[in-house]
Design an enzyme around this catalytic site. Structure first.
Site, mmCIF file in Angstrom:
data_model
loop_
_atom_site.group_PDB
_atom_site.id
_atom_site.type_symbol
_atom_site.label_atom_id
_atom_site.label_comp_id
_atom_site.label_asym_id
_atom_site.label_seq_id
_atom_site.Cartn_x
_atom_site.Cartn_y
_atom_site.Cartn_z
ATOM 1 C CE LYS A 1 -0.536 -0.046 -5.909
ATOM 2 N NZ LYS A 1 -1.505 -1.160 -6.039
ATOM 3 N NE ARG B 1 -3.223 -7.011 1.774
ATOM 4 C CZ ARG B 1 -3.018 -5.966 1.005
ATOM 5 N NH1 ARG B 1 -1.787 -5.588 0.704
ATOM 6 N NH2 ARG B 1 -4.031 -5.307 0.497
ATOM 7 N NE ARG C 1 -5.433 -2.602 2.790
ATOM 8 C CZ ARG C 1 -4.789 -2.240 1.687
ATOM 9 N NH1 ARG C 1 -3.472 -2.363 1.625
ATOM 10 N NH2 ARG C 1 -5.441 -1.757 0.664
ATOM 11 N NE ARG D 1 -8.622 -2.650 -2.408
ATOM 12 C CZ ARG D 1 -7.886 -3.537 -1.735
ATOM 13 N NH1 ARG D 1 -8.466 -4.507 -1.018
ATOM 14 N NH2 ARG D 1 -6.564 -3.463 -1.776
HETATM 15 P P1 AP5 Z 1 1.029 -5.719 -1.930
HETATM 16 O O1 AP5 Z 1 2.481 -5.557 -2.110
HETATM 17 O O2 AP5 Z 1 0.417 -5.259 -0.674
HETATM 18 O O3 AP5 Z 1 0.239 -5.102 -3.187
HETATM 19 P P2 AP5 Z 1 -0.231 -3.623 -3.466
HETATM 20 O O4 AP5 Z 1 -0.139 -3.437 -4.915
HETATM 21 O O5 AP5 Z 1 0.517 -2.675 -2.576
HETATM 22 O O6 AP5 Z 1 -1.754 -3.770 -3.036
HETATM 23 P P3 AP5 Z 1 -2.674 -2.875 -2.116
HETATM 24 O O7 AP5 Z 1 -3.757 -3.736 -1.595
HETATM 25 O O8 AP5 Z 1 -1.898 -2.092 -1.134
HETATM 26 O O9 AP5 Z 1 -3.226 -1.931 -3.211
HETATM 27 P P4 AP5 Z 1 -4.279 -0.851 -3.208
HETATM 28 O O10 AP5 Z 1 -3.825 -0.055 -4.356
HETATM 29 O O11 AP5 Z 1 -5.675 -1.327 -3.224
HETATM 30 O O12 AP5 Z 1 -4.164 -0.188 -1.758
HETATM 31 P P5 AP5 Z 1 -3.715 1.253 -1.271
HETATM 32 O O13 AP5 Z 1 -3.228 1.074 0.078
HETATM 33 O O14 AP5 Z 1 -2.877 1.914 -2.274
HETATM 34 O O15 AP5 Z 1 0.694 -7.260 -2.176
HETATM 35 C C1 AP5 Z 1 -0.615 -7.772 -1.999
HETATM 36 C C2 AP5 Z 1 -0.538 -9.189 -1.423
HETATM 37 O O16 AP5 Z 1 0.054 -10.039 -2.402
HETATM 38 C C3 AP5 Z 1 0.332 -9.280 -0.172
HETATM 39 O O17 AP5 Z 1 -0.226 -10.208 0.704
HETATM 40 C C4 AP5 Z 1 1.676 -9.778 -0.719
HETATM 41 O O18 AP5 Z 1 2.385 -10.524 0.231
HETATM 42 C C5 AP5 Z 1 1.242 -10.635 -1.894
HETATM 43 N N1 AP5 Z 1 2.235 -10.646 -2.979
HETATM 44 C C6 AP5 Z 1 3.037 -9.619 -3.372
HETATM 45 N N2 AP5 Z 1 3.811 -9.997 -4.407
HETATM 46 C C7 AP5 Z 1 3.474 -11.285 -4.697
HETATM 47 C C8 AP5 Z 1 3.933 -12.220 -5.670
HETATM 48 N N3 AP5 Z 1 4.885 -11.916 -6.555
HETATM 49 N N4 AP5 Z 1 3.354 -13.441 -5.688
HETATM 50 C C9 AP5 Z 1 2.387 -13.779 -4.783
HETATM 51 N N5 AP5 Z 1 1.931 -12.924 -3.826
HETATM 52 C C10 AP5 Z 1 2.466 -11.691 -3.786
HETATM 53 O O19 AP5 Z 1 -5.127 2.028 -1.251
HETATM 54 C C11 AP5 Z 1 -6.139 1.671 -0.344
HETATM 55 C C12 AP5 Z 1 -7.278 2.666 -0.441
HETATM 56 O O20 AP5 Z 1 -6.804 3.967 -0.044
HETATM 57 C C13 AP5 Z 1 -7.868 2.889 -1.835
HETATM 58 O O21 AP5 Z 1 -8.861 1.933 -2.140
HETATM 59 C C14 AP5 Z 1 -8.435 4.299 -1.698
HETATM 60 O O22 AP5 Z 1 -9.630 4.294 -0.979
HETATM 61 C C15 AP5 Z 1 -7.403 4.987 -0.837
HETATM 62 N N6 AP5 Z 1 -6.335 5.608 -1.638
HETATM 63 C C16 AP5 Z 1 -5.005 5.331 -1.603
HETATM 64 N N7 AP5 Z 1 -4.320 6.091 -2.459
HETATM 65 C C17 AP5 Z 1 -5.244 6.885 -3.071
HETATM 66 C C18 AP5 Z 1 -5.144 7.879 -4.082
HETATM 67 N N8 AP5 Z 1 -3.958 8.205 -4.633
HETATM 68 N N9 AP5 Z 1 -6.282 8.493 -4.479
HETATM 69 C C19 AP5 Z 1 -7.492 8.182 -3.926
HETATM 70 N N10 AP5 Z 1 -7.649 7.230 -2.977
HETATM 71 C C20 AP5 Z 1 -6.530 6.604 -2.540
HETATM 72 MG MG MG Z 2 -0.095 -1.282 -1.102
#
Ligand code: AP5
Ligand code: MG
Length: 190
Positions: free
Chosen positions: A14, A128, A134, A146
């Protein structure tokens, strides 16, 4: 306005794809995860509360993230649109988002949902985690938690957007450029 929910499990890509899409379409990237990590880095009261929840891989309370989104939307009423990344994650958040956008006279155009198998997600996040700093990328149990939170509380939102005829499923495995291509083709058809 063009408002996209970029959806998918942790590690689906994402954040990676949002960065490419905001450049191409001139949108604002709204990642609740990034905003929360910013609060933690700045040592704010909100950050202190969120940190222990995020480090365990659980969801932060709805009212906290809804308040953050409301404040940012209110400050960007002239924007071309938004990419919502990691929000909404619960049905309460999805309802709140629809209400907030309605007040601004706009709505979500589409949910683009990236589909990636759990094994690939775990591999990506552990990889990552070697450099990201993180806490929630550091071990398998937290990553599994998660993914479970996503499956239990977040994935059902696909039905919410399907009922509004806004759900578009995108295979999230392949090169970053290939996936970006698929997302752009879907957006260009909106
Ligand atoms: P990346 O692009 O970072 O993926 P992502 O989907 O953004 O993954 P996140 O880890 O950010 O998701 P998340 O939903 O757990 O975290 P968030 O910050 O939202 O890619 C991941 C890796 O893969 C990278 O190394 C990238 O280079 C690699 N990659 C990408 N594309 C690729 C491909 N095509 N092939 C191979 N490799 C690839 O949330 C974190 C925490 O915050 C949550 O757990 C929660 O505690 C809190 N939080 C956030 N939002 C909310 C909400 N709305 N409500 C409640 N709690 C929330
Ligand atoms: Mg993300």
């Amino acid at each position: 306005m063009l408002n996209i929910v970029l959806f998918g499990p942790p590690g689906a890509g994402k954040g990676t794809q949002s960065k490419l899409l905001i450049e191409k379409y001139g949108l604002i990237h709204l990642s609740t995860g990034d905003i929360l990590r910013g609060e933690i880095a700045n040592g704010t009261e909100l950050g202190l509360k969120a940190k222990s929840i995020m480090d365990r891989g659980n969801l932060v309370p709805d009212e906290v993230v809804i308040g953050m989104i409301e404040s940012i939307l209110g400050k960007n009423t002239q924007a071309k649109g938004f990419i919502f990344d990691g929000f909404p994650r619960t049905s309460a958040q999805a309802l709140a988002l629809d209400n907030l956008l309605e007040k601004l006279g706009t709505s979500i155009n589409a949910m683009l949902s990236l589909d990636v198998k759990s094994e690939e997600l775990v591999d990506r996040l552990l990889e990552r985690g070697k450099e990201s700093g993180r806490a929630d990328d550091q071990n398998r149990d937290i990553i599994s938690n998660r993914i479970n939170e996503y499956n239990n509380k977040t994935a059902p939102l696909k039905d919410y957007y399907l009922a509004q005829e806004k759900l578009i499923l995108i295979e999230g495995v392949g090169t970053i450029a290939e996936i970006n291509d698929k997302l752009c083709r879907a957006i260009d058809q909106i």
